[in-house]
Every structure is written in structure tokens, then in C-alpha cells.
Design a protein around this motif. Structure first.
Motif, PDB file in Angstrom:
ATOM      1  N   ARG A 276       3.012  -8.160   6.511  1.00 47.37           N
ATOM      2  CA  ARG A 276       1.737  -8.060   5.818  1.00 47.37           C
ATOM      3  C   ARG A 276       1.430  -9.384   5.129  1.00 47.37           C
ATOM      4  NH1 ARG A 276       1.885  -3.488   1.833  1.00 47.37           N
ATOM      5  NH2 ARG A 276      -0.291  -3.036   2.337  1.00 47.37           N
ATOM      6  N   ASP A 299      -3.135  -5.746   4.734  1.00 50.86           N
ATOM      7  CA  ASP A 299      -3.061  -5.936   6.172  1.00 50.86           C
ATOM      8  C   ASP A 299      -3.389  -7.389   6.509  1.00 50.86           C
ATOM      9  OD1 ASP A 299      -3.351  -5.907   8.939  1.00 50.86           O
ATOM     10  OD2 ASP A 299      -4.296  -3.928   8.958  1.00 50.86           O
ATOM     11  N   SER A 301      -4.359  -8.586   9.120  1.00 50.21           N
ATOM     12  CA  SER A 301      -5.521  -8.709  10.011  1.00 50.21           C
ATOM     13  C   SER A 301      -6.846  -8.642   9.260  1.00 50.21           C
ATOM     14  CB  SER A 301      -5.477  -7.604  11.077  1.00 50.21           C
ATOM     15  OG  SER A 301      -5.657  -6.319  10.489  1.00 50.21           O
ATOM     16  N   ASP A 302      -6.810  -8.373   7.945  1.00 53.60           N
ATOM     17  CA  ASP A 302      -8.042  -8.304   7.153  1.00 53.60           C
ATOM     18  C   ASP A 302      -7.867  -9.080   5.855  1.00 53.60           C
ATOM     19  OD1 ASP A 302     -10.512  -7.687   6.182  1.00 53.60           O
ATOM     20  OD2 ASP A 302     -10.228  -5.510   6.108  1.00 53.60           O
TER      21      ASP A 302
END
Length: 328
Positions: A276, A299, A301-302
Motif C-alpha cells: 500500500r 490503496d 492505485s489511488d
């Protein structure tokens, strides 16, 4: 991309704009090496540009803030006098949009984010006598140093890294400087006496002087015109996705805080052991007597969502009032 850019550069070299300082030139030489390794045969030309921040000896707030590091370079890029620009990301303001028609096409892999204390003889910061003069131009460093050593005299020192080191060595006014370790590395000066300060926050009283880094620390950013597709495609091959994610988290936090060049704001995103992303943010008043801090994991990815969470936490704790009080 390869054929188009090589054909174009057969007539006109790929022009790379940079500040004129020794460190900026070293960074740009590194970028040139990366480009020529990726695209053998490409012709390049380094274009040194003198910026307002390098001409001005006083406080940046007097000449518009951090935009003084990039205004002339932005103009050269917009006017097609250069094809791409090399920046230290920490010097690019978070409260001002990039010049219209330009974008960051690549963030190079992040270097060391830690700050160091440099003395003439290697004396640790903890052993410096009270009232010793410490040179730094950063309000972030001033605020954090004041938390741990309020007895020291912290004085602004401007100029390029090599110029500051000369002042330390020659005039005896300063007992120590605080600089970015990556600056020493890029200039080949890691043999200088220096003490590395941890980047993780430690409260006063723990016996550890820490220095949480600025947003964008250790990151070289490459900027180009967003309509110049061959150059933007070239930069995509140089981009480091993990660094880009960390930058997005940090700069989202900074943008939502609406910090300016005189705001002591620190922020650092990094990977966690479980894949993370961690983001730590701090906002100080000018003398470090008041500050708020926040930390969250999210996350990877964000990253923007993580930056928003940390900014919201800091604002809820009163970061907005601390930042407003630093407007001068």
C-alpha cells in the motif's frame, strides 16, 4: 516516436532547459544521459536559463514565491525556445497551476529525501553550543529545528549549494548548514562532514532531531508542451510510476491545503510493506511552536484519495489557520 523525434532532431537538437546552478546542470546532464541511452543518435542541447530566484538574494515572498524558480523556464517552453524543462519538483509551487499548455511528462526515480546538517569539523547538531548560527533558507526546516533546538540562531542563507558551502567554510558566520542530502550526492560532495537527520517525525524530548521532508523532495520532474507528442511520448519511457504515485499523493495534499512558499509544510509518501502507500503530512507555524500532523495508509492505485484524506485531517486540526498566519 523514435523515427519522428530522430528526424526532427537531425535538423534541430532536442533543447533541454535548466537553471544555471551547478546542481541544476548536474541533474540535466543525468537527464541527457538517460535520453541518449533510450534513444541513441538523438541530438541534444542544454539551454541554461537564469531565473529570478537565482538572481534575488532576499526572501522568495518578495518576488512572488516559488514561481520565481520556473517563470523564465516556463516562458521559454511556451515560446518553443526549448523542448523540455528539468526541475527539482520541491521548487514547483503546489498552489499555482503549471503554465498553460504544459505538463509533467515524467518523474524520475526518487532520490534520498533526508536532510543533513553540515559542519566544518563534523560536530553533531546536538553538541553545537547554544546561540550557534544555523544557515537555512527553508521555513520548513526553520520550524522543525525550532522544535528540537530552540536555543539555536537560525538565519536565512540564499544561494546555490556550492555558494552556501563556501560561506560555511570561509566566513565563519555559520556553525552549520542544513541541506538536502540528495544535493550533496548529485554534486559528488558526500565526503563532506554531515549528519543525516531522520525523515520520520519525532516529538521534542525524545532526543532525536528529525526533519520531515518537503513535498516533492528528491524528485526530478520533466516538463514539456502537452501538444508536443513526440517529446511527451519520449518522457513516458522515462517516467517512474511508483514515484509518480507518491508525487500525486503529496501534491494533492499540498494543493488542498492551499499552502504557499512561506508555509512550513512537510509531506512524504512512501510504500508500505504490504504494497500500500503511506502518506505523512505536517503543517507548522513559523517558529515551530504550533504544528499539526496526520498520517494515513491507502490503496497505492489511488494516491489522490490518500492525499485528500491526509489534507482533510490536517485541515480539521487547524492547518488552515496555521497557513493563513504565515502570509506576510
Amino acid at each position: 516516436m523514435t523515427d519522428t523525434l530522430l528526424t526532427r532532431c537531425a535538423e534541430t537538437p532536442l533543447r533541454i532547459g535548466t537553471r544555471t546552478s551547478t546542481m541544476a546542470r548536474a541533474q540535466t546532464d543525468h537527464v541527457v544521459t538517460l535520453i541518449t541511452e533510450l534513444l541513441p543518435g538523438v541530438s541534444t542541447q542544454v539551454v541554461p536559463i537564469t531565473v529570478g530566484a537565482d538572481r534575488w538574494p532576499g526572501a522568495l515572498t518578495d518576488i512572488g514565491g516559488k514561481v520565481a524558480f520556473s517563470k523564465e523556464i516556463d516562458h521559454a517552453l511556451i515560446c518553443a525556445q526549448i523542448d523540455l524543462a528539468v526541475h527539482c519538483l520541491k521548487d514547483i509551487p503546489g498552489d499555482v497551476p503549471l503554465a498553460e499548455g504544459t505538463a509533467f511528462g515524467a518523474y524520475l526515480p526518487r532520490d534520498d529525501v533526508r536532510d543533513v546538517v553540515i559542519t566544518r569539523d563534523g560536530v553533531p547538531l546536538a553538541d553545537l553550543p547554544a546561540a550557534s548560527r544555523i544557515g537555512t533558507s527553508s521555513v520548513r526546516r526553520r520550524a522543525q529545528l525550532s522544535i528540537h533546538r530552540p536555543d539555536l540562531r537560525i538565519e536565512r542563507i540564499r544561494g546555490n549549494v556550492d555558494t552556501r558551502l563556501d560561506k560555511l567554510d570561509e566566513d565563519g558566520r555559520y556553525a552549520a548548514l542544513i541541506l538536502a542530502r540528495t544535493s550533496l550526492s548529485r554534486l559528488g560532495l558526500l565526503d563532506r562532514h554531515h549528519e543525516v537527520l531522520p525523515a520520520e517525525f519525532h516529538p521534542a524530548g525524545e532526543g532525536v532531531v528529525s526533519m520531515v521532508p518537503p513535498v516533492g523532495a528528491g524528485v526530478i520532474a520533466l516538463q514539456a508542451r502537452d501538444t508536443d507528442l513526440p517529446v511527451m511520448q519520449l518522457l513516458q519511457h522515462l517516467d517512474h510510476p511508483a514515484t509518480a504515485g507518491h508525487v500525486l499523493a503529496e501534491r494533492t495534499m499540498l494543493r488542498l491545503l492551499r499552502g504557499h512558499c512561506n508555509s512550513p509544510i512537510a509531506g512524504h509518501a512512501c510504500p508500505t510493506g504490504d504494497g500500500r502507500m503511506s502518506l505523512y503530512g505536517m503543517v507548522f507555524n513559523l517558529d515551530g511552536s504550533r504544528f499539526v500532523h496526520a498520517h494515513a495508509c491507502g490503496d497505492a492505485s489511488d494516491p489522490a484519495a490518500l492525499g485528500s484524506r491526509v489534507a482533510a485531517d490536517l485541515l480539521q486540526q487547524g492547518a488552515g489557520q496555521l497557513i493563513a498566519a504565515t502570509h506576510q
